[in-house]
Design an enzyme around this catalytic site. Structure first.
Site, short mmCIF file in Angstrom:
data_model
loop_
_atom_site.label_atom_id
_atom_site.label_comp_id
_atom_site.label_asym_id
_atom_site.label_seq_id
_atom_site.Cartn_x
_atom_site.Cartn_y
_atom_site.Cartn_z
N LYS A 173 0.94 -0.88 0.09
CA LYS A 173 -0.14 0.08 0.19
C LYS A 173 0.32 1.56 -0.08
CE LYS A 173 -1.61 -1.28 3.87
NZ LYS A 173 -2.41 -1.69 5.23
N THR A 204 -6.98 9.92 8.72
CA THR A 204 -6.63 8.91 8.04
C THR A 204 -5.87 7.63 9.29
OG1 THR A 204 -3.44 9.58 7.90
CG2 THR A 204 -5.21 10.27 6.28
N GLY A 206 -6.88 4.29 10.90
CA GLY A 206 -7.60 3.28 11.00
C GLY A 206 -7.56 3.04 9.10
N THR A 207 -6.89 3.68 8.52
CA THR A 207 -6.66 3.06 6.78
C THR A 207 -7.06 1.92 6.13
OG1 THR A 207 -4.89 4.51 6.75
CG2 THR A 207 -6.75 5.55 5.44
N GLY A 208 -5.22 1.52 6.85
CA GLY A 208 -5.00 0.16 6.91
C GLY A 208 -6.56 -1.36 7.22
N CYS A 209 -6.60 -0.66 9.08
CA CYS A 209 -7.82 -1.34 9.14
C CYS A 209 -9.26 -1.79 8.32
CB CYS A 209 -8.14 -1.17 9.95
SG CYS A 209 -7.08 -1.81 11.47
N1 LIG Z 1 -4.50 11.07 1.80
C1 LIG Z 1 -4.84 9.59 1.42
N2 LIG Z 1 -5.84 9.75 0.33
C2 LIG Z 1 -6.42 8.43 -0.32
N3 LIG Z 1 -5.90 7.57 -0.41
C3 LIG Z 1 -4.84 7.20 0.65
C4 LIG Z 1 -4.35 8.14 1.37
N4 LIG Z 1 -3.83 7.55 2.73
C5 LIG Z 1 -3.69 6.01 2.96
N5 LIG Z 1 -4.21 5.74 0.70
C6 LIG Z 1 -5.07 4.60 0.88
O1 LIG Z 1 -5.38 4.32 1.99
C7 LIG Z 1 -4.87 2.95 2.08
C8 LIG Z 1 -4.19 2.07 3.41
O2 LIG Z 1 -2.77 2.40 2.66
P1 LIG Z 1 -2.02 3.18 4.54
O3 LIG Z 1 -2.02 4.15 5.02
O4 LIG Z 1 -0.32 2.58 3.60
O5 LIG Z 1 -2.74 1.37 5.45
P2 LIG Z 1 -1.52 1.72 7.29
O6 LIG Z 1 -2.95 2.31 7.69
O7 LIG Z 1 -1.81 0.54 6.79
O8 LIG Z 1 -0.31 2.97 6.75
C9 LIG Z 1 -4.03 2.52 0.53
O9 LIG Z 1 -5.38 2.03 -0.42
C10 LIG Z 1 -3.75 3.39 0.16
O10 LIG Z 1 -2.65 4.24 -0.50
C1 LIG Z 2 -5.86 -2.01 17.51
C2 LIG Z 2 -5.65 -1.48 16.41
N1 LIG Z 2 -5.32 -2.03 15.67
C3 LIG Z 2 -4.09 -1.70 13.87
C4 LIG Z 2 -4.38 0.12 14.13
C5 LIG Z 2 -3.36 0.16 13.27
O1 LIG Z 2 -4.23 0.88 12.63
P1 LIG Z 2 -4.06 1.28 11.12
O2 LIG Z 2 -5.30 1.03 10.23
O3 LIG Z 2 -3.22 -0.08 10.34
O4 LIG Z 2 -2.98 2.29 10.88
P2 LIG Z 2 -3.35 3.77 11.31
O5 LIG Z 2 -4.87 3.65 12.49
O6 LIG Z 2 -2.36 3.70 13.36
O7 LIG Z 2 -3.69 4.76 10.83
C6 LIG Z 2 -4.42 0.80 15.56
N2 LIG Z 2 -4.13 2.44 15.51
N3 LIG Z 2 -5.40 -0.29 16.38
#
Ligand SMILES: Nc1ncnc2c1ncn2[C@@H]1O[C@H](COP(=O)(O)OP(=O)(O)O)[C@@H](O)[C@H]1O
Ligand SMILES: Cc1ncc(COP(=O)(O)OP(=O)(O)O)c(N)n1
Length: 274
Positions: A173, A204, A206-209
């Site tokens: 990602k 942002t 919780g985006t990955g979750c």
């Molecule tokens: N500011 C943003 N605008 C649009 N898409 C985003 C943005 N930030 C993250 N994403 C997308 O959200 C999803 C989660 O990615 P990411 O943020 O890298 O994960 P994580 O939360 O695990 O760090 C991916 O599809 C990424 O491309």
């Molecule tokens: C309980 C818990 N699990 C996962 C995360 C991390 O979430 P994620 O969507 O990868 O990213 P952020 O929320 O840290 O942006 C978390 N914070 N808590």
């Protein structure tokens, strides 16, 4: 109704972890279930403390679900310690569920570690081989593949290295990169890109979750992997576009049942490529 299980940590502030997963499942019209691996006292700004659930209690929760209910997909999130990883891996071996999406959560957005760094070998050896799809962000892909990522070519190389660890597909990602929000899927033969406009917001959390839970939901609903990722990318982009300025730090994504059911009216344009 399709049934999807999350095995992850609890975020009491509701933006990430189990709570984000269950909201995502509901928005997709699937029945959500949860196995709590860690209780995290966290909010949009900081992680205060983490208490891990005993491994035997993790196993009992998994048994309780699988002895009673057919599970169509499993999303795995935060696994903080080697013993929780071993407990989960043992049960994945026992029940062999379909459609396992593994989000290898290592840090919260504020930089607080959610996985013991010494657990990475156990993650690689014991858990990653069960994943139909692994969804690392760039820092996670760097740690797992043991290389630095500076550009799209590096994202692809890391995906190939992680694929060789035994998971069936890898989605690196690009949320932590600059430029558009570009993610790269590798299925062992070809690369597929999922590209969306980067949204200028600090909200942002919780985006990955949310993204991995949406992919698991779509797989449960019968989508192919590429279609599941495409739809989940639309979902997460729209969830970020409508994210909520809740709390003092990084606010959460928005799980917009009506918007989603109405075909992502205010939704996202996703560019797919190979
Ligand atoms: N500011 C943003 N605008 C649009 N898409 C985003 C943005 N930030 C993250 N994403 C997308 O959200 C999803 C989660 O990615 P990411 O943020 O890298 O994960 P994580 O939360 O695990 O760090 C991916 O599809 C990424 O491309
Ligand atoms: C309980 C818990 N699990 C996962 C995360 C991390 O979430 P994620 O969507 O990868 O990213 P952020 O929320 O840290 O942006 C978390 N914070 N808590």
């Amino acid at each position: 109704m399709k049934k999807v299980l999350t095995i992850a940590g609890s975020d009491c502030s509701g933006g990430a972890g189990i709570q984000a997963d269950l909201k995502t499942f509901s928005a997709h019209g699937v029945f959500g279930m949860s196995v709590i691996v860690s209780v995290v006292a966290e909010n949009t700004s900081r992680v205060i403390d983490i208490q891990d659930v005993r491994p035997d209690m993790i196993e009992k929760q998994i048994d309780a679900v699988f002895e009673d209910i057919d599970v169509d997909a499993v999303k795995i999130g935060m696994l903080s310690q080697p013993d929780c990883m071993e407990a989960v891996a043992g049960k994945l071996k026992q029940y062999a569920p379909a459609n396992i999406v593994l989000d290898p959560v290592m840090y919260a957005k504020n930089g607080c570690p959610l996985m013991n760094p010494d657990a990475i070998d156990t993650l690689i050896e014991k858990v990653i081989p069960f994943a139909n799809l692994l969804t690392p962000n760039i820092p996670e892909a760097e740690k797992i593949a043991g290389m630095s990522i500076h550009n799209v070519e590096d994202m692809k190389k890391s995906a190939e290295a992680i694929y060789r660890m035994g998971c069936k597909n890898v989605l690196v990602k690009g949320g932590h990169a600059s430029g558009s929000a570009l993610d790269i899927l590798f299925d062992g033969e070809r690369f597929y890109t999922f590209d969306a406009q980067r949204i200028d917001t600090k909200n942002t959390h919780g985006t990955g979750c949310t993204y991995s839970a949406a992919i698991a939901s779509n797989l449960a609903l019968g989508c192919s992997l590429q279609e599941a990722v495409h739809r989940a990318k639309e979902y997460i982009t729209t969830a970020i576009r409508h994210s909520l300025a809740i709390g003092k730090g990084h606010g959460p994504t928005h799980h917009f049942y009506e918007l989603y059911q109405n075909g992502l009216k205010n939704g996202a344009e996703i560019n797919n490529g190979q």
